[in-house]
Design a protein around this motif. Structure first.
Motif, PDB file in Angstrom:
ATOM      1  N   HIS A  93     -58.245 -22.138   6.119  1.00  0.00           N
ATOM      2  CA  HIS A  93     -59.055 -21.352   7.058  1.00  0.00           C
ATOM      3  C   HIS A  93     -58.169 -20.573   8.026  1.00  0.00           C
ATOM      4  CE1 HIS A  93     -62.970 -22.716   5.808  1.00  0.00           C
ATOM      5  NE2 HIS A  93     -62.672 -23.990   6.006  1.00  0.00           N
ATOM      6  N   VAL A  94     -57.129 -21.226   8.508  1.00  0.00           N
ATOM      7  CA  VAL A  94     -56.224 -20.585   9.461  1.00  0.00           C
ATOM      8  C   VAL A  94     -55.534 -19.377   8.822  1.00  0.00           C
ATOM      9  CG1 VAL A  94     -54.061 -20.885  10.742  1.00  0.00           C
ATOM     10  CG2 VAL A  94     -55.845 -22.654  10.864  1.00  0.00           C
ATOM     11  N   ARG A  95     -55.011 -19.551   7.622  1.00  0.00           N
ATOM     12  CA  ARG A  95     -54.289 -18.467   6.946  1.00  0.00           C
ATOM     13  C   ARG A  95     -55.220 -17.292   6.626  1.00  0.00           C
ATOM     14  NH1 ARG A  95     -49.237 -20.283   5.489  1.00  0.00           N
ATOM     15  NH2 ARG A  95     -48.991 -22.566   5.358  1.00  0.00           N
ATOM     16  N   LYS A 126     -60.375  -8.054  15.104  1.00  0.00           N
ATOM     17  CA  LYS A 126     -60.763  -8.254  13.707  1.00  0.00           C
ATOM     18  C   LYS A 126     -61.381  -6.994  13.124  1.00  0.00           C
ATOM     19  CE  LYS A 126     -60.784 -11.381  10.439  1.00  0.00           C
ATOM     20  NZ  LYS A 126     -59.526 -12.021  10.010  1.00  0.00           N
ATOM     21  N   LYS A 127     -62.153  -6.311  13.927  1.00  0.00           N
ATOM     22  CA  LYS A 127     -62.826  -5.097  13.458  1.00  0.00           C
ATOM     23  C   LYS A 127     -61.828  -4.014  13.066  1.00  0.00           C
ATOM     24  CE  LYS A 127     -66.362  -1.725  14.774  1.00  0.00           C
ATOM     25  NZ  LYS A 127     -67.318  -1.292  15.837  1.00  0.00           N
ATOM     26  N   ARG A 128     -60.717  -3.916  13.757  1.00  0.00           N
ATOM     27  CA  ARG A 128     -59.750  -2.870  13.425  1.00  0.00           C
ATOM     28  C   ARG A 128     -58.740  -3.324  12.366  1.00  0.00           C
ATOM     29  NH1 ARG A 128     -55.298  -1.629  18.213  1.00  0.00           N
ATOM     30  NH2 ARG A 128     -54.060  -3.513  17.946  1.00  0.00           N
ATOM     31  N   GLY A 129     -58.897  -4.575  11.877  1.00  0.00           N
ATOM     32  CA  GLY A 129     -58.079  -5.008  10.754  1.00  0.00           C
ATOM     33  C   GLY A 129     -56.908  -5.887  11.083  1.00  0.00           C
ATOM     34  N   ASP A 130     -56.846  -6.388  12.307  1.00  0.00           N
ATOM     35  CA  ASP A 130     -55.769  -7.301  12.678  1.00  0.00           C
ATOM     36  C   ASP A 130     -56.112  -8.727  12.265  1.00  0.00           C
ATOM     37  OD1 ASP A 130     -54.105  -5.363  13.966  1.00  0.00           O
ATOM     38  OD2 ASP A 130     -55.477  -5.394  15.676  1.00  0.00           O
ATOM     39  N   GLY A 131     -55.079  -9.555  12.103  1.00  0.00           N
ATOM     40  CA  GLY A 131     -55.293 -10.975  11.852  1.00  0.00           C
ATOM     41  C   GLY A 131     -55.516 -11.693  13.168  1.00  0.00           C
ATOM     42  N   VAL A 132     -56.503 -12.577  13.204  1.00  0.00           N
ATOM     43  CA  VAL A 132     -56.855 -13.250  14.463  1.00  0.00           C
ATOM     44  C   VAL A 132     -57.112 -14.733  14.214  1.00  0.00           C
ATOM     45  CG1 VAL A 132     -58.381 -13.288  16.465  1.00  0.00           C
ATOM     46  CG2 VAL A 132     -57.988 -11.130  15.258  1.00  0.00           C
ATOM     47  N   ILE A 133     -56.505 -15.572  15.041  1.00  0.00           N
ATOM     48  CA  ILE A 133     -56.829 -16.999  15.083  1.00  0.00           C
ATOM     49  C   ILE A 133     -57.250 -17.316  16.503  1.00  0.00           C
ATOM     50  CG2 ILE A 133     -55.837 -19.319  15.140  1.00  0.00           C
ATOM     51  CD1 ILE A 133     -56.534 -18.510  12.413  1.00  0.00           C
ATOM     52  N   GLY A 134     -58.424 -17.942  16.658  1.00  0.00           N
ATOM     53  CA  GLY A 134     -58.891 -18.328  17.976  1.00  0.00           C
ATOM     54  C   GLY A 134     -58.550 -19.776  18.280  1.00  0.00           C
ATOM     55  N   VAL A 162     -60.062 -22.503  16.182  1.00  0.00           N
ATOM     56  CA  VAL A 162     -59.557 -23.873  16.172  1.00  0.00           C
ATOM     57  C   VAL A 162     -60.006 -24.556  17.447  1.00  0.00           C
ATOM     58  CG1 VAL A 162     -57.496 -25.310  16.186  1.00  0.00           C
ATOM     59  CG2 VAL A 162     -57.560 -23.243  14.793  1.00  0.00           C
ATOM     60  N   GLU A 163     -60.604 -25.745  17.317  1.00  0.00           N
ATOM     61  CA  GLU A 163     -61.029 -26.484  18.496  1.00  0.00           C
ATOM     62  C   GLU A 163     -59.888 -27.370  18.965  1.00  0.00           C
ATOM     63  OE1 GLU A 163     -64.788 -29.166  20.142  1.00  0.00           O
ATOM     64  OE2 GLU A 163     -64.837 -28.233  18.151  1.00  0.00           O
ATOM     65  N   GLY A 164     -59.343 -27.037  20.110  1.00  0.00           N
ATOM     66  CA  GLY A 164     -58.207 -27.776  20.640  1.00  0.00           C
ATOM     67  C   GLY A 164     -57.801 -27.223  21.987  1.00  0.00           C
ATOM     68  N   ASP A 165     -56.881 -27.914  22.645  1.00  0.00           N
ATOM     69  CA  ASP A 165     -56.481 -27.589  24.010  1.00  0.00           C
ATOM     70  C   ASP A 165     -55.053 -27.052  24.022  1.00  0.00           C
ATOM     71  OD1 ASP A 165     -55.503 -28.169  26.891  1.00  0.00           O
ATOM     72  OD2 ASP A 165     -57.652 -28.616  26.987  1.00  0.00           O
ATOM     73  N   ILE A 166     -54.793 -26.101  24.906  1.00  0.00           N
ATOM     74  CA  ILE A 166     -53.438 -25.558  25.003  1.00  0.00           C
ATOM     75  C   ILE A 166     -52.449 -26.580  25.541  1.00  0.00           C
ATOM     76  CG2 ILE A 166     -54.084 -23.132  25.195  1.00  0.00           C
ATOM     77  CD1 ILE A 166     -53.866 -23.393  28.229  1.00  0.00           C
ATOM     78  N   ASN A 167     -52.951 -27.680  26.090  1.00  0.00           N
ATOM     79  CA  ASN A 167     -52.050 -28.748  26.530  1.00  0.00           C
ATOM     80  C   ASN A 167     -51.617 -29.652  25.386  1.00  0.00           C
ATOM     81  OD1 ASN A 167     -51.592 -28.864  29.617  1.00  0.00           O
ATOM     82  ND2 ASN A 167     -53.755 -28.320  29.405  1.00  0.00           N
ATOM     83  N   ASN A 168     -52.187 -29.441  24.212  1.00  0.00           N
ATOM     84  CA  ASN A 168     -51.803 -30.211  23.025  1.00  0.00           C
ATOM     85  C   ASN A 168     -50.632 -29.499  22.346  1.00  0.00           C
ATOM     86  OD1 ASN A 168     -51.572 -31.547  20.563  1.00  0.00           O
ATOM     87  ND2 ASN A 168     -53.777 -31.750  20.290  1.00  0.00           N
TER      88      ASN A 168
END
Length: 456
Positions: A93-95, A126-134, A162-168
């Motif tokens: 999913h990430v890739r 995403k609309k303009r064609g960039d790769g995006v991971i949230g 991705v469900e997670g915290d930036i402190n992880n």
């Protein structure tokens, strides 16, 4: 007789004098056991074993022990949740989400992707064609259902959150291992000026510690990504010179939130100087629009007006109306794109700086402050409902009486040009609000179903 006297009588001052008595004592005990037959020995062994079993049973079934066991189990489950983001399916999913469809497209990690600005920026990328991971932790600072609805909107457009915290830090390192990000759009933060008085630790945890964790992951990456992150107009604090310019002083924060954002700017300078990270800070000025934050004035004013409840309109010293440089979300997205597209590469490799790196900060505002009474009047017009106004003195809660952005630098260097006035922007917001919540006073009713509120 006091305990000390008992002690003195039991044991003579010369230790050697008790050796024979101790030997005789154990000898007497041994002789008594020898006088027992085999049947008695077996009986007493079985009795002791039975007592042990009963003691263990009562210990294990007592409420305190049971609760402790459940707590320890919950802790183990929580630890397992921390690593639930791994695995081949997750990586797939990430890739897929990070794949750029346009030539030379960016590959961007968007933190706070289920937030207001994060959702709009991610969709536009995403609309303009960039790769995006949230990446988002879906905390409950405000309605989690709204965040989940934004997540549904993103995933329909192919953005995996991705469900997670930036402190992880382990999660961040895993993401950087799986994907080579060209850019990081850092929007995750604990927002809100007033909430800082209730929960100050959450601001330090997210806005300072979380930012450092993210920068650590970025500086260790090879190649390092360029970073664009959300600072805030609140860093201008008690500055009375208007409009606010990037060269103005920012050492007088009026709230803890402002202080953490100012600290973020100093931390950004440090990581740029030591590790060669390319970092751009964006000072947002009162962002509003569809899918916005419920803790913002225009949002809860709308809710109160539809419910027939009074709205508090604060005034500053000498009965001066508060004013804000309201900036429509589409204009903010354009400013974010300008920062991402003009960011130069970081100069470090594996945490080692190879040369000077870009370090910038820009105001992103609308350059047209509007008073709060005018904001309410515009909402009345679009909602077709008269507001019940309650004019009160502004409390000492960290708010400032006005904000006004000078965007000359962003216009020249980023091509930033805000075009949406408050009348137009609030009309779009009200239309979204009535569609999302169903319109009318029932829009804010506690009986609203989760299913309806999750509708994108």
């Amino acid at each position: 007789m006091p305990p000390s006297a008992v002690h003195d009588c039991s044991f003579p001052s010369t230790p050697g004098k008790v050796k024979m008595e101790r030997s005789n004592y154990f000898g007497r005990v041994a002789s008594r056991w020898q006088s027992f037959g085999p049947g008695k020995i077996v009986f007493w062994c079985v009795a002791l074993l039975a007592l042990l079993v009963v003691a263990v049973f009562f210990y294990a079934t007592s409420p305190g022990v049971h609760n402790s066991f459940e707590q320890s189990l919950s802790l183990r489950e929580a630890k397992n949740d921390v690593v639930s983001w791994g695995g081949s399916v997750w990586e797939k999913h990430v890739r897929h989400s990070a794949h750029a469809k346009r030539e030379n497209g960016l590959v961007v990690l968007v933190t706070g992707a289920a937030g207001f600005v994060g959702t709009h920026v991610s969709l536009a990328l995403k609309k303009r064609g960039d790769g995006v991971i949230g990446l988002d932790n879906f905390n409950s600072y405000y309605d989690p259902f709204l965040k989940r609805a934004r997540q549904g909107l993103l995933e329909k457009q192919g953005v995996f959150v991705v469900e997670g915290d930036i402190n992880n830090i382990a999660l961040l390192r895993k993401l950087f291992d799986v994907i080579t990000f060209t850019h990081v759009m850092h929007l995750a933060a604990q927002a809100g000026v007033r909430y800082a008085m209730e929960n100050p630790g959450s601001y330090v945890h997210s806005n300072i510690a979380g930012f450092v964790n993210l920068l650590e992951a970025c500086k260790e990456a090879s190649p390092q990504p360029a970073i664009v992150w959300a600072s805030s107009s609140s860093v201008y604090g008690l500055n009375s010179k208007v409009p606010f310019s990037e060269i103005d002083r920012t050492d007088q924060p009026a709230s803890l939130y402002a202080a953490t954002k100012k600290a973020g700017e100093e931390i950004a300078h440090t990581y740029n100087h030591i590790y060669g990270l390319s970092i751009t800070g964006l000072r947002f000025f009162t962002v509003y629009g569809p899918w916005g934050r419920p803790d913002m004035a225009y949002f809860f004013f709308t809710k109160a007006i539809l419910q027939g409840k009074p709205v508090n309109i604060y005034q500053g010293p000498n009965q001066v109306d508060l004013a804000r440089d309201f900036t429509y979300i589409d204009d903010i997205v354009k400013g974010c794109f300008g920062a991402l597209d003009t960011a130069t590469p970081s100069t470090g490799t594996g945490g080692k700086k190879r040369g000077p790196a870009q370090l910038r900060v820009y105001n992103l505002g609308n350059t047209s402050p509007v008073t709060v009474p005018t904001l309410v009047a515009i909402l009345e017009k679009h909602l077709k409902v008269k507001a019940k106004r309650n004019v009160v003195r502004m409390p000492r809660n960290g708010d400032v009486p006005f904000t006004h952005a000078n965007v000359t630098l962003a216009r020249v260097e980023l091509g930033y040009n805000p075009t949406t006035d408050l009348q137009t922007g609030l009309k779009k917001f009200v239309k979204w609000y009535q569609l999302y919540y169903g319109g009318g006073s029932s829009s804010s009713s506690s009986s609203s179903s989760s299913k309806r509120r999750l509708r994108p």
